[in-house]
Design a protein around this motif. Structure first.
Motif, PDB file in Angstrom:
ATOM      1  N   GLY A  37      -2.722   6.833   9.368  1.00 54.76           N
ATOM      2  CA  GLY A  37      -3.939   6.065   9.563  1.00 54.76           C
ATOM      3  C   GLY A  37      -5.052   6.497   8.632  1.00 54.76           C
ATOM      4  N   THR A  56      -3.893  -6.223  -2.555  1.00 48.79           N
ATOM      5  CA  THR A  56      -3.084  -5.350  -1.710  1.00 48.79           C
ATOM      6  C   THR A  56      -1.622  -5.491  -2.116  1.00 48.79           C
ATOM      7  N   VAL A  57      -0.938  -4.365  -2.232  1.00 51.91           N
ATOM      8  CA  VAL A  57       0.487  -4.393  -2.527  1.00 51.91           C
ATOM      9  C   VAL A  57       1.212  -3.716  -1.383  1.00 51.91           C
ATOM     10  N   VAL A  58       2.141  -4.401  -0.755  1.00 47.34           N
ATOM     11  CA  VAL A  58       2.928  -3.797   0.320  1.00 47.34           C
ATOM     12  C   VAL A  58       4.407  -3.863  -0.070  1.00 47.34           C
ATOM     13  N   PRO A  59       5.054  -2.710  -0.273  1.00 45.18           N
ATOM     14  CA  PRO A  59       6.488  -2.739  -0.552  1.00 45.18           C
ATOM     15  C   PRO A  59       7.236  -3.283   0.659  1.00 45.18           C
ATOM     16  N   THR A  65       2.087  -2.421   8.624  1.00 46.13           N
ATOM     17  CA  THR A  65       2.859  -1.258   8.204  1.00 46.13           C
ATOM     18  C   THR A  65       2.475  -0.128   9.141  1.00 46.13           C
ATOM     19  N   ALA A  66       3.019   1.059   8.890  1.00 47.02           N
ATOM     20  CA  ALA A  66       2.698   2.185   9.753  1.00 47.02           C
ATOM     21  C   ALA A  66       1.249   2.613   9.563  1.00 47.02           C
ATOM     22  N   ALA A  67       0.626   2.207   8.465  1.00 45.72           N
ATOM     23  CA  ALA A  67      -0.762   2.565   8.227  1.00 45.72           C
ATOM     24  C   ALA A  67      -1.657   1.505   8.841  1.00 45.72           C
ATOM     25  N   ALA A  68      -2.576   1.944   9.695  1.00 43.67           N
ATOM     26  CA  ALA A  68      -3.452   0.995  10.369  1.00 43.67           C
ATOM     27  C   ALA A  68      -4.397   0.336   9.375  1.00 43.67           C
ATOM     28  N   ALA A  69      -4.658   1.025   8.253  1.00 46.27           N
ATOM     29  CA  ALA A  69      -5.634   0.511   7.298  1.00 46.27           C
ATOM     30  C   ALA A  69      -5.104  -0.661   6.496  1.00 46.27           C
ATOM     31  N   THR A  70      -3.791  -0.826   6.488  1.00 50.03           N
ATOM     32  CA  THR A  70      -3.214  -1.930   5.729  1.00 50.03           C
ATOM     33  C   THR A  70      -3.643  -3.228   6.371  1.00 50.03           C
ATOM     34  N   ASP A 103       7.920  -6.132  -3.736  1.00 49.17           N
ATOM     35  CA  ASP A 103       6.753  -5.998  -2.873  1.00 49.17           C
ATOM     36  C   ASP A 103       6.001  -7.320  -2.785  1.00 49.17           C
ATOM     37  N   ALA A 139      12.850   1.470   5.336  1.00 47.11           N
ATOM     38  CA  ALA A 139      12.753   2.922   5.225  1.00 47.11           C
ATOM     39  C   ALA A 139      11.829   3.387   6.330  1.00 47.11           C
ATOM     40  N   GLY A 140      11.995   4.616   6.758  1.00 47.16           N
ATOM     41  CA  GLY A 140      11.170   5.132   7.852  1.00 47.16           C
ATOM     42  C   GLY A 140       9.784   5.490   7.375  1.00 47.16           C
ATOM     43  N   LEU A 141       9.215   6.414   8.067  1.00 45.03           N
ATOM     44  CA  LEU A 141       7.880   6.859   7.687  1.00 45.03           C
ATOM     45  C   LEU A 141       8.006   7.882   6.622  1.00 45.03           C
ATOM     46  N   ARG A 156       8.310  -1.102   3.624  1.00 44.88           N
ATOM     47  CA  ARG A 156       7.346  -0.445   4.504  1.00 44.88           C
ATOM     48  C   ARG A 156       6.856  -1.348   5.619  1.00 44.88           C
ATOM     49  N   ASP A 179      -2.761   3.763   1.465  1.00 43.40           N
ATOM     50  CA  ASP A 179      -2.781   3.927   2.918  1.00 43.40           C
ATOM     51  C   ASP A 179      -1.552   4.715   3.341  1.00 43.40           C
ATOM     52  N   THR A 180      -1.756   5.687   4.215  1.00 43.45           N
ATOM     53  CA  THR A 180      -0.621   6.491   4.677  1.00 43.45           C
ATOM     54  C   THR A 180      -0.368   6.233   6.158  1.00 43.45           C
ATOM     55  N   GLY A 181       0.753   6.712   6.628  1.00 46.70           N
ATOM     56  CA  GLY A 181       1.152   6.455   8.002  1.00 46.70           C
ATOM     57  C   GLY A 181       0.296   7.150   9.038  1.00 46.70           C
ATOM     58  N   THR A 239      -6.680   6.770   4.712  1.00 46.11           N
ATOM     59  CA  THR A 239      -6.657   6.122   3.417  1.00 46.11           C
ATOM     60  C   THR A 239      -7.222   7.086   2.394  1.00 46.11           C
ATOM     61  N   ARG A 260      10.839   7.076  -1.802  1.00 48.56           N
ATOM     62  CA  ARG A 260      11.485   7.281  -0.519  1.00 48.56           C
ATOM     63  C   ARG A 260      12.928   7.762  -0.684  1.00 48.56           C
ATOM     64  N   GLN A 305       2.172   3.745   2.321  1.00 49.64           N
ATOM     65  CA  GLN A 305       2.596   2.529   3.018  1.00 49.64           C
ATOM     66  C   GLN A 305       2.157   1.274   2.279  1.00 49.64           C
ATOM     67  N   SER A 306       0.983   1.292   1.719  1.00 51.39           N
ATOM     68  CA  SER A 306       0.539   0.148   0.934  1.00 51.39           C
ATOM     69  C   SER A 306      -0.524   0.618  -0.045  1.00 51.39           C
ATOM     70  N   VAL A 307      -0.717  -0.150  -1.074  1.00 45.81           N
ATOM     71  CA  VAL A 307      -1.684   0.200  -2.119  1.00 45.81           C
ATOM     72  C   VAL A 307      -2.672  -0.949  -2.240  1.00 45.81           C
ATOM     73  N   ARG A 308      -3.948  -0.609  -2.370  1.00 48.11           N
ATOM     74  CA  ARG A 308      -4.969  -1.655  -2.496  1.00 48.11           C
ATOM     75  C   ARG A 308      -5.865  -1.379  -3.679  1.00 48.11           C
TER      76      ARG A 308
END
Lengths: 469, 140
Positions: free
Chosen positions: A429, B75-78, B105-110, B62, B138-140, B81, A425-427, A431, A457, A404-407
């Motif tokens: 929750g 942090t990079v967010v496409p 995003t779907a990830a809580a950590a973002t 992104d 895009a979905g999950l 997402r 980070d994945t969906g 990391t 994707r 989902q995102s890269v840090r």
């Protein structure tokens, strides 16, 4: 009789209200054909009130255990008649409570949703979109097995607590699961009933002996057992107070039991099967659990190897699915079998061998004196794989499509050592971190990983895996 | 805004450290007030540097957010997402004419937040991100 009579009266407005409530909901555009057929609301199995009736009793028992002195005093004050009156009030009240919660719980399956209406005082209506369902479990606790009923649980993204239907008849639960999965897969609503349970091929079964040995070779087993023995003895020597010793020994013994016998019982007869609806996991000695993970829902796969399993090259495989808490796919298996199973969970993925993992640069010992040796990273076309752990090795695989995102993070010590961490980070929750990479490499990894997660994707499987919508 | 918090809290601490020993012990102990005062000056400089370190870039595919001086984070967010873009503005932020944009995003950590934006810029960014997110969804 009076109880049920009053209940029927109460049902009157509710019964008439139900269709009126359902009608506007049906007006949603994609459920238009459903409106013509109407939605059949169903109730749970009639055994359910018995389970619910336990709640008030459990509260009382809990109070008595929590505060025994006061409970004792209260009990002595009670006369026999008082006790009888108390029982006479309590049992019908509990029965009524159980009955009411059962009466007010309805569920219905529409073309795209599962609807659950529940609640006596606080009404709750849950509409669960079927193509968003992450996993469906059918569980049968011991008593439920005796009564021939089962619990159906759904994992959905974003809900902390599982939505569950407890209890359904065992056959009904299985049929409902098949129907939900068929609809989630995109079969036409008319045929979804008849599709039935998808055929499954058994992939493997873990023998009880292997599970027992694997538990014997786990540090946590011996750790909890040792704690359960040593701590009470030390306490006895220190305090000579029986109550203190008991107060600590009982929870410790409970933990030890859960880690040894408990784990053996839940992992007993672990069977993994494959079907078009996804992987099936059946397990348990007393409580039978049947889990189904539809394809393309897995966010992360972890391959864990405790220290003592290394000689036999056994591993444990865990999954992260969005919205789900339970995770084990395979409690113990030789590495080769586990890797072939991972290839089925994540199509087109091969687990990178330990030699393929690149280690952090030597200078990174300043940041994590011992642990740096445990870190490793491999990036293939399909997955981002990061390992950590010195004794208990854990390799986490994330398909690029699920990122989902890269840090990139870098603390002051890491700056001095010219290293940095890369986290994806994945969906689910979770990391996954590739720690202590060379700074230049990390910056390049951040850029490349963002690119891969964006393009990954495209060739991912559709949400409705049968029709490809 | 964090500077404001810093000044308020450390200012109170300075007062407390200066007055209490001064009243109950000898006035020489009031010199302890210098400690929070030094921390205040130092924190002032640090926050200045931290504030300068916040950066964001809308790239082709992104969003890149970079921040931090000692603890650096990028942090990079496409765009595909992003699930939700939020513009928030608390009472203090509003007083100073600021707003922050938060991405989910779907990830809580973002944890992708861009604080301290001009409200007009925040809204432009929100609309732009939503538009890009829809195009590449895009979905999950």
């Amino acid at each position: 009789m009076t109880v049920t009579g009053s209940e029927n009266d109460a049902d009157g407005p509710n019964g008439t209200a139900a269709p009126a409530e359902a009608a506007p909901a049906e007006a949603a555009p994609d459920t238009a054909p459903g409106a013509a057929r109407g939605v059949i609301e169903r109730r749970l199995h009639p055994v359910t009130p018995l389970r619910r009736a336990w709640a008030p009793v459990a509260v009382l028992v809990g109070w008595a255990v929590h505060d025994p002195d006061q409970a004792q005093r209260q009990l002595t004050r009670l006369t026999t008649t008082g006790l009888l009156i108390g029982i006479a009030v309590l049992i019908p009240a509990a029965a009524l409570y159980g009955f009411l919660t059962w009466w007010f719980t309805h569920f219905a399956v529409t073309d795209t949703e599962l609807r659950i209406r529940t609640g006596l005082l606080f009404r709750r209506t849950a509409h669960i979109r079927l193509e968003r369902v992450q996993a469906i479990d059918v569980t049968q606790p011991l008593l439920a097995r005796v009564a021939g009923v089962a619990k159906l649980r759904l994992d959905v993204i974003g809900t902390g607590k599982k939505d569950e239907l407890a209890f359904l008849g065992a056959d009904e639960a299985r049929a409902l699961r098949a129907e939900l999965l068929a609809r989630a897969a995109g079969f036409a609503p008319e045929t979804a009933h008849e599709v039935g349970e998808a055929p499954s091929t058994r992939l493997l079964n873990v023998p009880p002996g292997v599970i027992a040995v694997s538990l014997l070779l786990t540090g946590a087993t011996w750790g909890t057992l040792a704690a359960a023995v040593v701590v009470p003895v030390l306490l006895w020597l220190a305090t000579h107070s029986l109550w203190t010793v008991l107060a600590t020994a009982v929870p410790l013994a409970g933990a030890a039991g859960a880690h040894t016998v408990g784990r053996f019982v839940t992992e007993y007869d672990w069977t993994v099967a494959e079907s078009p609806d996804g992987l099936r996991v059946d397990r348990g000695l007393l409580d039978r659990t049947h889990e189904t993970v539809p394809p393309g829902r897995v966010q992360t796969v972890r391959i864990v190897q405790p220290l003592l399993w290394r000689r036999r090259d056994w591993v444990r495989v865990e999954l992260d699915v969005a919205g789900s808490s339970n995770s084990a796919l395979l409690p113990v298996a030789p590495r080769g079998i586990a890797e072939s199973l991972v290839a089925r969970v994540l199509p087109g993925v091969s687990v990178p061998p330990p030699a393929a993992l690149s280690r952090p640069p030597r200078r990174s010992w300043r940041c994590a004196p011992l642990r740096w040796r445990g870190y490793g990273l491999a990036v293939t076309d399909a997955v981002f794989a990061a390992r950590y752990g010195l004794l208990r090795r854990s390799l986490a695989l994330v398909p690029h499509a699920k990122v989902q995102s890269v840090r990139l993070t870098q603390g002051p010590w890491q700056r001095l050592a010219r290293v940095a961490d890369v986290r994806v980070d994945t969906g689910a929750g979770k990391t996954v971190a590739a720690k202590l990479r060379d700074a230049g490499e990390a910056a390049e990894l951040l850029r490349a990983q963002a690119e891969r997660s964006r393009t990954g994707r495209r060739d991912a499987r559709p949400d409705r895996w049968m029709t490809g919508d | 805004m964090r500077r404001l918090l810093l000044v308020v809290w450390l200012g109170l601490l300075t007062l407390a450290a200066g007055l209490l020993p001064g009243v109950f012990a000898s006035p020489a102990w009031a010199a302890f007030a210098l400690l929070p005062l030094a921390a205040l000056a130092w924190g002032w400089v640090l926050l200045e540097r931290n504030w300068r370190s916040w950066r964001y870039a809308e790239r082709a595919d992104d969003l890149l957010i970079s921040r931090g001086v000692l603890w650096r984070e990028e942090t990079v967010v496409p765009y595909g997402r992003m699930q939700l873009v939020e513009v928030t503005s608390g009472p203090v932020e509003r007083h100073f004419g600021l707003a922050s944009v938060q991405l989910h995003t779907a990830a809580a950590a973002t944890d992708a937040t861009i604080p301290g934006l001009d409200p007009a810029e925040a809204e432009r960014l929100r609309d732009r991100l939503t538009e890009l997110g829809e195009a590449r969804s895009a979905g999950l």
